[in-house]
Structure formats: C-alpha cells, structure tokens
Write an enzyme that holds these catalytic residues in place. Sequence first.
Site, short mmCIF file in Angstrom:
data_model
loop_
_atom_site.label_atom_id
_atom_site.label_comp_id
_atom_site.label_asym_id
_atom_site.label_seq_id
_atom_site.Cartn_x
_atom_site.Cartn_y
_atom_site.Cartn_z
N CYS A 72 2.96 4.03 1.86
CA CYS A 72 3.81 3.24 2.76
C CYS A 72 5.22 3.81 2.91
CB CYS A 72 3.85 1.78 2.33
SG CYS A 72 4.68 1.42 0.76
N HIS A 122 6.21 -3.12 -0.62
CA HIS A 122 5.59 -2.46 0.54
C HIS A 122 6.62 -2.37 1.67
CE1 HIS A 122 2.33 -1.07 3.08
NE2 HIS A 122 2.56 -2.02 3.97
N HIS A 134 2.28 0.90 9.48
CA HIS A 134 2.34 1.11 8.04
C HIS A 134 1.09 1.82 7.54
CE1 HIS A 134 -0.04 -2.66 6.59
NE2 HIS A 134 -0.34 -2.42 7.85
#
Length: 158
Positions: A72, A122, A134
């Site tokens: 990520c 994240h 993402h």
Amino acid sequence: MTAQMHVPSLLSRAGAVSALTLAAVGGTMLAPGATSEAQAATTYANKALSVAASKQGAPYRYGSAGPTRFDCSGLTLYAYKKAGKSLPRTAQQQYNKTRHVSASSRQKGDLVFFHSGGSVYHVGIYAGSGKIWHSPKRGSWVKLDKIWTSKVYYGRVR
C-alpha cells in the site's frame, strides 16, 4: 515632460509599495501566470493519482514499491515520486509527513489513511466519489475500491 508621462512611474512605485505592504502583513501576491501553493499541490496530486491508476492490476507484494509490484505505501510512494514529490516509506510515516485535512476538504490525489486505535495501518490515494486507488493485501492487486470504513484520516502531500 507632461504629467501623463509620470503616471506609469507613479503606478509602478505604488504597486511596489502595495506589494511590500502586503508582504509585511503576511499576505501573498502572485504575478500573472504564477501558480499558488494549492495549485502546485493539485498538479502533483493529479499526476500521482494518474500514476496510481496506471498501475491497475499490478500484484501486491509486501515491501515492494514498484514498478511492477506494490504494497500500500509502496504504491503511494511510487506514485508521488513519479509526480515529483518524495514520501517516507511506511503508511504511518506518510501520515506524519502530510498536511492533515478534513473529509469535507479532501481532494483527488490526497492520501487516505486507515487507522485503528490511533495507528495507521493502510494508505491509498483518493480518486473522488468516495473511492481510492490502493494495493490492499496479499493475493490482491492495485485497484479502485470504495472506502469501506469511516475510520480514515486524510493527508495532503506538501
């Protein structure tokens, strides 16, 4: 010399004084064609968003920052690097470096940080309409997804 010949000279001096006064009180004055900090940030953000979208389908790999595999924060780091901005490596470090903005002020290209218990776990790039680009997890790939929780912070890359 006539009085008309002095007018441009007087206006030039008046303009310079106004600019100095404005600068002294903390304002900004832009020359025609100059870009503001916000416009420059938008340009970087749009470029980073475009780069992230171009990586659609690239597989997730923990610790990877491109150009063919990403985790990520590796995706956000890569996208902004291609746009001309540097970011630290991890999602938490990226959150710490960005200018935090409210959900109502978020813009395309802002970073979206998912958190739990005060820790960021994240990150993705805001694409508008409640969606992010993402690289979510092992076994997945870079993709466009709807933001699935309200436990997010937003950050603007400076």
